[in-house]
Design an enzyme around this catalytic site. Structure first.
Site: not given
Ligand code: NAI
Length: 705
Positions: A322, A400, A427, A448, A460, A498
């Site tokens: 994301m 998350e 999410s 969102h 959202e 969601n």
């Molecule tokens: P992801 O796991 O692909 O990426 C998360 C990234 O955050 C990783 O690269 C990680 O190294 C980094 N990270 C962790 N702690 C950190 C910190 N303290 N400072 C900076 N970077 C940090 O996760 P994704 O899928 O991108 O999801 C991220 C957020 O978006 C979550 O809250 C998720 O619920 C939400 N989301 C995800 C969707 C999806 O389809 N994957 C859709 C809409 C929302």
């Protein structure tokens, strides 16, 4: 004479300028068409003239098309056909004027507007992003009815004509020039001047109909009966594959275009008018039209009484799926982004995800190479918070996990400048809880995005009890500036999209546990019109994310959100879906085949249920949860739910929206069906459906029209 069109003369040329009073756009209402008809009739008596130039006085708009409100009101097939014939008659006269004619296209030139331009001999378009040219009628469940199915393909060739009308594609001026739709592209300011020179240079020369076709094969396809039949069949097959036959307008349009290509004008126009009449009265067209009005309304909706602040610089936390997408989106609108992650590998993959989006846009000729380079250069990676103090907005997209998010928000709130906005892309976690340790919770909000960020049209905006109105207004404003439609949702677990979507995934998992195969379930949902089946969607989202969110909703919303043992087992086996190549399906590149090992986890197998029952259980669960969301004021009304579910979860637009579809169900019949379900599934499981039963028993409707 009406007041929407100004007719002037200069030497031996006539000039006709559309300028509808009290309106930002020119629309071809019946009175405007009548006024146009009158003028064309009078000009028909002037063989002394050397040409007519048609233009618009509205900035960025030539003519937006026919009046969709009039289309909405048509309920009889013959009235629809008659409406088309009326427009055709005017344009036929325009085409036959005794002197050359030209349209000067200074902006949006759509539907009936383009059909008017096509009835002219020549067309000049103005350079610029606002100039969009096309026939998007099939998006409203109809086809072009004022001669477009005939005159467009005669300029572009059959193949391109089919493609443009069936896909409702809008072209840039340059693409329209390549397609043969316009004869030149010039600066908007020079349109009149260049138009005069053009028409003078052409003298008495009139439009040439047969489009130039390159190569023997294309010639055979375009000019022979067999060739045209092949092209029609290929087009119908690809429309069918993309829509599963759910959009009859595209299929009928293809047929009409192909037949009309070799017909006399008279027969072709009649075929077109009759097809328009057939389509315009269908439920599908009515649904698509009502959705059009709904989405127009949401483009302008004023959600709060506050003025937005400007977001000039942005920071993104997390460079994952994301974060990379969000950074790309901001950069594509020329907003510089600082992107932070915990290591260079993560930052590298975030940057390459952004590059991939730019590369795709380049390939589809949506942008120029320089735009891609400038965009990418606006994303600067970092491992620390350097640059964050300059950001007007920080968007967090890290793992998350409430505790992790709380600690990161608390830390960031002490680094950013006063007044900066901290937004979470969570999410499902409540924003109020995420904000609890920050310096100023009134500056914290949910923003969102949906995956993939560059493609999904919804955002959202989640407003906690403490979020300030100005912050909400700024998020609404920035969402629109990023080309998205925002809906403002009350802070709660899972928000709107969601929360509803998860209920349908849980129901699919329950059906699987009862013994229905996941392939059957997915196919039934696809046939209903959803973009993907429940298990395919779970694989796309990733079982880690999907399971976690579902589990959090179960913990916080109660037993009706129960996550069954199969989902748990698949999650624990780490069959996380597409990202690991294995989930409910085995994924290899774009290919997908069922993972038969799933069946080893099941205690019950081989239950056959009709598709209609599978679909009903999924839809009824979402409807029941929507009843609760409305009761709890998570959203304000049915429109919020329908826009959210269509734009955020891909609920099929031709069904008009989840709740509009729900309103078509007879209340007594629905209540009976739900009672029968209750007998079959037992009290505990039925709790998830009960709100809908109460709603149906009370004879309530979601829309109060
Ligand atoms: P992801 O796991 O692909 O990426 C998360 C990234 O955050 C990783 O690269 C990680 O190294 C980094 N990270 C962790 N702690 C950190 C910190 N303290 N400072 C900076 N970077 C940090 O996760 P994704 O899928 O991108 O999801 C991220 C957020 O978006 C979550 O809250 C998720 O619920 C939400 N989301 C995800 C969707 C999806 O389809 N994957 C859709 C809409 C929302």
């Amino acid at each position: 004479m009406g007041q929407s069109i100004k007719l002037t003369f200069e030497n031996d040329l006539a000039f006709l300028e559309f300028d509808q009073p009290d309106s930002k756009v020119n629309v071809l209402t019946t009175p405007v068409l009548q006024e146009f008809h009158e003028i064309i009739r009078s000009l028909n008596q002037r063989p002394d003239l050397k040409g007519l130039l048609i233009s618009s006085a509205k900035p960025d708009i030539f003519i937006a098309g026919a009046d969709i409100k009039e289309i909405e009101r048509i309920t009889l097939e013959q009235d629809g056909a008659e409406k088309a014939r009326a427009g055709q008659q005017v344009y036929n006269l325009l085409e036959k004027l005794p002197f050359p004619t030209m349209a000067l296209i200074n902006g949006a030139c759509l539907g009936g507007g383009l059909e008017l331009a096509l009835a002219c001999d020549w067309r000049l378009a103005g350079f610029g992003e606002k100039t969009k040219i096309g026939l998007p009628e099939v998006n409203l469940g109809v086809l072009p009815g004022f001669g477009g199915t005939i005159r467009l393909p005669r300029l572009t060739g059959l193949q391109k004509g089919l493609e443009l009308i069936v896909s409702a594609k809008l072209l840039s001026p340059e693409a329209a020039l390549r397609a043969g739709l316009v004869d030149g592209v010039v600066s908007v300011k020079l349109l009149r001047e260049e138009g005069i020179s053009f028409i003078r240079a052409k003298g008495k020369k009139r439009k040439k109909f047969k489009p130039p076709v390159k190569g023997l094969l294309n010639l055979l396809l375009d000019r022979t009966f067999i060739g045209r039949a092949i092209m029609l069949s290929l087009t119908k097959r690809s429309v069918f594959a993309a829509t599963r036959g759910q959009y009859p307008a595209a299929l009928l349009a293809a047929e009409v275009i192909a037949k009309n290509y070799a017909s006399s004008l008279k027969a072709a126009l009649e075929r077109e008018a009759k097809a328009f009449g057939r389509l315009v009265i269908t439920d599908i067209s009515k649904n698509l039209v009502s959705l059009f009005f709904l989405s127009e309304k949401y483009k302008k909706e004023k959600w709060v009484e506050a003025s937005p602040a400007t977001v000039k610089k942005c920071a993104v936390l997390g460079a994952g799926v994301m974060g990379g997408g969000i950074a790309q989106l901001f950069s594509s609108y020329r907003i510089p982004v600082r992107m932070k992650d915990v290591n260079w590998t993560a930052l590298g993959s975030g940057l390459s995800a952004a590059k991939k989006v730019y590369d795709g846009a380049l390939k589809r000729r949506k942008i120029k190479p320089a735009q891609a380079m400038t965009g990418l250069a606006l994303i600067s990676p970092t491992l620390d918070y350097s640059g964050f103090a300059n950001a007007d907005l920080v968007v967090e997209a890290i793992v998350e996990d409430l505790a992790v998010k709380q600690s990161v928000f608390s830390e960031v709130s002490r680094i950013v400048k006063p007044g900066a906005i901290l937004a979470s892309n969570t999410s499902c976690l409540p924003i109020g809880a995420i904000a609890s340790g920050t310096k100023d919770p009134s500056r914290v909000v949910g923003l969102h995005f949906f995956n993939p960020v560059h493609r999904m049209p919804l955002i959202e905006v989640i407003r906690s009890s403490q979020t300030s109105p100005e912050v909400v207004a700024t998020m609404v404003d920035i969402s629109r500036k990023l080309g998205k439609t925002p809906i403002v949702v009350k802070d709660s677990w899972g928000f709107l999209v969601n929360r509803l979507l998860i209920t349908s995934l849980l129901e699919a998992a329950d059906l699987l546990a009862e013994g229905v195969s996941f392939e059957t379930i997915d196919k039934a949902l696809l046939d209903f019109g959803l973009p993907m089946g429940a298990f395919w969607l779970l694989d796309e989202i990733g079982l880690d994310v999907g399971y976690k969110v579902a589990h959090l909703l179960e913990e916080n919303l109660g037993k009706r959100m129960k996550v069954n043992a199969i989902l748990k087992q698949v999650y624990e086996k780490k069959w996380l879906g597409k990202k690991v190549g294995k989930g409910f399906y085995l994924h290899k590149g774009k290919e997908r085949k069922p993972n038969q090992e799933i069946y080893q986890l099941l205690q019950k197998k081989n239950l056959t249920l009709p598709d209609s029952e599978i679909v009903k259980r999924s839809i009824y669960r979402m409807l029941a949860e929507a009843v609760l969301c409305l009761d709890e004021n998570v959203v304000r009304n049915a429109g919020d739910v329908d826009i959210g579910m269509i734009m955020g979860a891909g609920f099929p637009p031709f069904r008009g929206g989840l709740l509009r579809f729900g309103d078509t169900l007879d209340r007594a019949k629905l209540a009976n069906e739900l009672r029968a379900l209750s007998d079959k599934m037992g009290a505990e499981k039925f709790e998830a459906f009960r709100p809908l039963l109460e709603f149906a028993k009370a004879g309530k409707k979601f829309y109060q029209e």
